[in-house]
Design a protein around this motif. Sequence first.
Motif, mmCIF file in Angstrom:
data_model
loop_
_atom_site.group_PDB
_atom_site.id
_atom_site.type_symbol
_atom_site.label_atom_id
_atom_site.label_comp_id
_atom_site.label_asym_id
_atom_site.label_seq_id
_atom_site.Cartn_x
_atom_site.Cartn_y
_atom_site.Cartn_z
ATOM 1 N N VAL A 169 40.700 40.862 49.434
ATOM 2 C CA VAL A 169 39.891 39.697 49.096
ATOM 3 C C VAL A 169 39.710 38.806 50.325
ATOM 4 C CG1 VAL A 169 39.723 37.666 47.614
ATOM 5 C CG2 VAL A 169 40.720 39.785 46.719
ATOM 6 N N GLN B 168 31.778 41.358 43.606
ATOM 7 C CA GLN B 168 32.856 41.136 44.565
ATOM 8 C C GLN B 168 33.548 39.792 44.326
ATOM 9 O OE1 GLN B 168 30.404 41.963 48.145
ATOM 10 N NE2 GLN B 168 32.083 43.291 48.768
ATOM 11 N N LEU C 26 40.307 44.777 42.604
ATOM 12 C CA LEU C 26 40.093 45.351 43.927
ATOM 13 C C LEU C 26 38.965 46.374 43.914
ATOM 14 C CD1 LEU C 26 41.161 45.393 46.823
ATOM 15 C CD2 LEU C 26 42.686 47.235 46.158
ATOM 16 N N LEU D 285 28.406 38.500 50.100
ATOM 17 C CA LEU D 285 29.215 38.830 48.927
ATOM 18 C C LEU D 285 28.334 38.767 47.692
ATOM 19 C CD1 LEU D 285 32.579 36.853 49.364
ATOM 20 C CD2 LEU D 285 32.229 39.300 49.538
ATOM 21 N N GLN E 62 33.751 47.563 45.903
ATOM 22 C CA GLN E 62 32.590 48.226 45.324
ATOM 23 C C GLN E 62 32.758 49.744 45.352
ATOM 24 O OE1 GLN E 62 29.441 46.291 47.707
ATOM 25 N NE2 GLN E 62 28.885 45.155 45.860
ATOM 26 N N THR F 270 37.341 40.312 52.794
ATOM 27 C CA THR F 270 35.947 40.196 52.371
ATOM 28 C C THR F 270 35.408 38.790 52.596
ATOM 29 O OG1 THR F 270 36.385 41.865 50.664
ATOM 30 C CG2 THR F 270 34.382 40.571 50.440
ATOM 31 N N CYS G 155 36.319 46.158 42.238
ATOM 32 C CA CYS G 155 35.074 45.394 42.341
ATOM 33 C C CYS G 155 34.871 44.848 43.754
ATOM 34 C CB CYS G 155 35.087 44.238 41.335
ATOM 35 S SG CYS G 155 35.136 44.744 39.603
ATOM 36 N N VAL G 156 35.959 44.399 44.385
ATOM 37 C CA VAL G 156 35.850 43.832 45.730
ATOM 38 C C VAL G 156 35.328 44.865 46.724
ATOM 39 C CG1 VAL G 156 37.156 42.870 47.663
ATOM 40 C CG2 VAL G 156 37.626 42.095 45.344
ATOM 41 N N LEU H 210 34.817 45.584 55.191
ATOM 42 C CA LEU H 210 36.012 45.111 54.508
ATOM 43 C C LEU H 210 37.244 45.410 55.333
ATOM 44 C CD1 LEU H 210 35.350 46.114 50.811
ATOM 45 C CD2 LEU H 210 35.061 43.897 51.874
ATOM 46 N N GLY I 198 35.554 40.183 41.167
ATOM 47 C CA GLY I 198 36.711 41.029 41.455
ATOM 48 C C GLY I 198 37.783 40.270 42.212
ATOM 49 N N GLY I 199 37.367 39.449 43.172
ATOM 50 C CA GLY I 199 38.338 38.648 43.914
ATOM 51 C C GLY I 199 39.093 37.695 43.012
#
Length: 340
Positions: free
Chosen positions: A264, A282, A136, A278, A141, A267, A138-139, A333, A285-286
Motif C-alpha cells: 500500500v 486500489q 492486497l 491510483l 490488481q 503504491t 486489489c492493490v 508497485l 484495497g489499501g
Amino acid sequence: MHASQGRSAGLGLALASAFAFGGSGVAAKPLIEAGLDPLHVVWLRVAGAALVMLPVAWRHRDLLRRKPALLVGFGLLAVAGVQAFYFASISRIPVGVALLIEYLAPALVLGWVRFVQRRPVTRAAALGVVLAVGGLACVVQVWAGLTFDLVGLLLALAAACCQVGYFVLSDQGADEAEQADPIGVIAYGLLIGALVLTVVARPWGMDWALLGGSADMNGNGVPAWLLLGWIVLIATVLAYVTGVVSVRRLSPQVAGVVACLEAVIATVLAWVLLGQHLDAPQIIGGAVVLVGAFIAQSSTPKAAQPEPVAGSAAAVAVGGAPAVGGAGRESELSGGRGAP
C-alpha cells in the motif's frame, strides 16, 4: 502497562519498517529506468547495507560461534532467498500475481505457528490475514494479467516461504536467557546475502558510471547516488532493523500482517512521487489492508501451553522477518524486502 507500551512500540517499529521497505521502489525505479539492471540495484542495496553494518558485525562476532545456523538461515532466506526467487518468478508470471503470492507469507506464518510450533493463533489474527491478502489483491490488481505458469507460481511461492523465514528467524531466541542480538543477526544476514547475490547478480558487468549521473523522477532530475543512499540506508538498514525488532516485540504472525502495508505504501508513494495513477479498486484495497493489519495487531497472541511430559521443552519459535519483502519490485508497485 509495560506489555502495552512494548506492544505499542512494536507496532510503531513495524509501521516504520513497512514504510521504509515500501519506499524502496520509488527510489529504485528511476535507477532502473536510467539503465541499471534490476539485479544490480538489488546487489547495490544489499552490499551497501552490509558495508554499513560491517562494524556491527565485528562487534557481535561472538554470534558466529553461538548462532551460526541462525546467521546463515537469515542471510540465505530473509535476504538473498526472497530477492532471488522473486526476480525469477516475475520473469515468468505477472508482477502483481508474484507479489500477491509472496504476500501469502502472513498466512503461511500462521500455519507455521499453528501446525509446526503447535501454538494457538487468535481468530483476529487469522481474519486480519484474510482481509490483508484480499485487499492486497486489489492493490496490485492481480486480475490485470493472469497467466498460468506452474514454474513461475512455484518460484513465487518459494519467495513467500523465504519471507516466512524472515519473520520466523527474526523471532529466534527471543525467549532465551542469552538472546541473539537482532542487530547483529541483521548485520551477518546482510553480509551473507551480499555474498550470495554477488554470484547471482555478477556486478562486475555493471555500468558504474550511471551512479555518477542523474535519474528522472516524475520529470525532475535526482542524483543517482542520492537515490542509492536512500535505498541502502532507509529501505534496507533502517527497514531490516525496525522490522526485526518489531517481530521481537509483537509476534511473527502479527508483524507479518502489518508488513502487508508495504504494498500500500509503495503504491501511494508511486502515486505522489512518480505521478502514477491510483484507481478505485486500489484505494479500496489499501483501505482493506489497513483494516486487516489493525485487526491482526490488536489481537494478543496466546502463550504457548507447557508440554505435559516433565523435562520437555515448550514449543518456541525456531526463527523469527521483510513483507517480503519484503517486498518490493521493479514495477510501479516496486518496493519492499523482495526486490529493489
